[in-house]
Design an enzyme around this catalytic site. Structure first.
Site, PDB file in Angstrom:
ATOM      1  N   HIS A 198      36.068 -15.049  14.496  1.00 17.63           N
ATOM      2  CA  HIS A 198      35.350 -16.318  14.390  1.00 17.63           C
ATOM      3  C   HIS A 198      35.255 -16.960  15.772  1.00 17.63           C
ATOM      4  CE1 HIS A 198      34.267 -20.343  12.964  1.00 17.63           C
ATOM      5  NE2 HIS A 198      35.218 -20.802  13.760  1.00 17.63           N
ATOM      6  N   ASP A 228      17.165 -29.848  23.875  1.00 17.79           N
ATOM      7  CA  ASP A 228      16.259 -29.566  24.981  1.00 17.79           C
ATOM      8  C   ASP A 228      16.666 -28.253  25.633  1.00 17.79           C
ATOM      9  OD1 ASP A 228      14.238 -29.855  26.815  1.00 17.79           O
ATOM     10  OD2 ASP A 228      15.374 -31.202  28.114  1.00 17.79           O
ATOM     11  N   CYS A 244      29.080 -32.435  22.410  1.00 15.29           N
ATOM     12  CA  CYS A 244      29.613 -32.281  21.054  1.00 15.29           C
ATOM     13  C   CYS A 244      31.123 -32.073  21.042  1.00 15.29           C
ATOM     14  CB  CYS A 244      28.918 -31.126  20.335  1.00 15.29           C
ATOM     15  SG  CYS A 244      29.366 -29.486  20.955  1.00 15.29           S
ATOM     16  N   ARG A 281      21.954 -24.622  19.384  1.00 15.70           N
ATOM     17  CA  ARG A 281      23.225 -24.970  20.022  1.00 15.70           C
ATOM     18  C   ARG A 281      24.310 -24.109  19.404  1.00 15.70           C
ATOM     19  NH1 ARG A 281      27.309 -29.044  18.458  1.00 15.70           N
ATOM     20  NH2 ARG A 281      25.771 -29.693  16.921  1.00 15.70           N
ATOM     21  N   CYS A 290      27.869 -23.755  19.224  1.00 17.91           N
ATOM     22  CA  CYS A 290      29.041 -24.610  19.434  1.00 17.91           C
ATOM     23  C   CYS A 290      30.268 -23.713  19.275  1.00 17.91           C
ATOM     24  CB  CYS A 290      29.002 -25.714  18.388  1.00 17.91           C
ATOM     25  SG  CYS A 290      30.233 -26.965  18.586  1.00 17.91           S
ATOM     26  N   HIS A 345      30.027 -22.100  15.447  1.00 18.85           N
ATOM     27  CA  HIS A 345      28.811 -22.192  14.631  1.00 18.85           C
ATOM     28  C   HIS A 345      27.588 -22.363  15.515  1.00 18.85           C
ATOM     29  CE1 HIS A 345      31.952 -23.163  11.708  1.00 18.85           C
ATOM     30  NE2 HIS A 345      31.107 -22.708  10.799  1.00 18.85           N
TER      31      HIS A 345
END
Length: 137
Positions: A106, A117, A69, A123, A125, A109
């Site tokens: 922060h 998987d 990503c 996830r 990120c 996300h």
């Protein structure tokens, strides 16, 4: 997931003195770094990822995976109380923001139910600029 509550961060500092302008823009103003540019994206070394602002342990290398990503991805935080969550509608869609529970910075996300998987089907990120890395001894 626990709900984020403003003002619950225990660590308070003069963040403009502690962080450089890029770090401040992401950690304190909710920005994001460009994808595929972060220092921890391709890190495969075993160790612990900590909050750059307050040094709290956030993620471990054993929960890191390559999601392609553009940002370091994890499937679980180091401890259930190391991060907090906030609903984020800033891009016209619902996302779940991840913040450091200790200092309210922060981080990025978390995305769920997208068929990753991983053991958690999640996830996290996370922006590299939000993290420091301590190799396993």
């Amino acid at each position: 997931m626990s709900e984020f509550k403003p003002g619950v961060g225990k660590v308070v500092k003069d963040w403009r003195e502690v962080l450089n302008p890029q770090e401040f823009a992401v950690l304190r103003e909710g920005g994001t770094e460009r994808p595929f540019t972060g220092e921890h994206l391709d890190n495969k070394t075993e160790g612990v990822y900590k909050c750059r602002a307050c040094d709290a342990e956030l993620f471990r290398s054993t929960e890191k995976f390559d999601s392609h990503c553009g940002w370091p991805s994890f499937f679980d935080p180091a401890a259930s109380d190391s991060v907090r969550y906030l609903e984020d509608y800033s891009l016209g869609m619902k996302r779940i923001e991840v913040r450091c529970a200790a200092c309210d910075s922060h981080l990025g996300h978390v995305f769920e139910g997208e068929g990753y998987d991983t053991p958690t089907d999640q996830r996290y990120c996370i922006n590299s600029i939000c993290l420091t890395f301590e190799p396993q001894k």
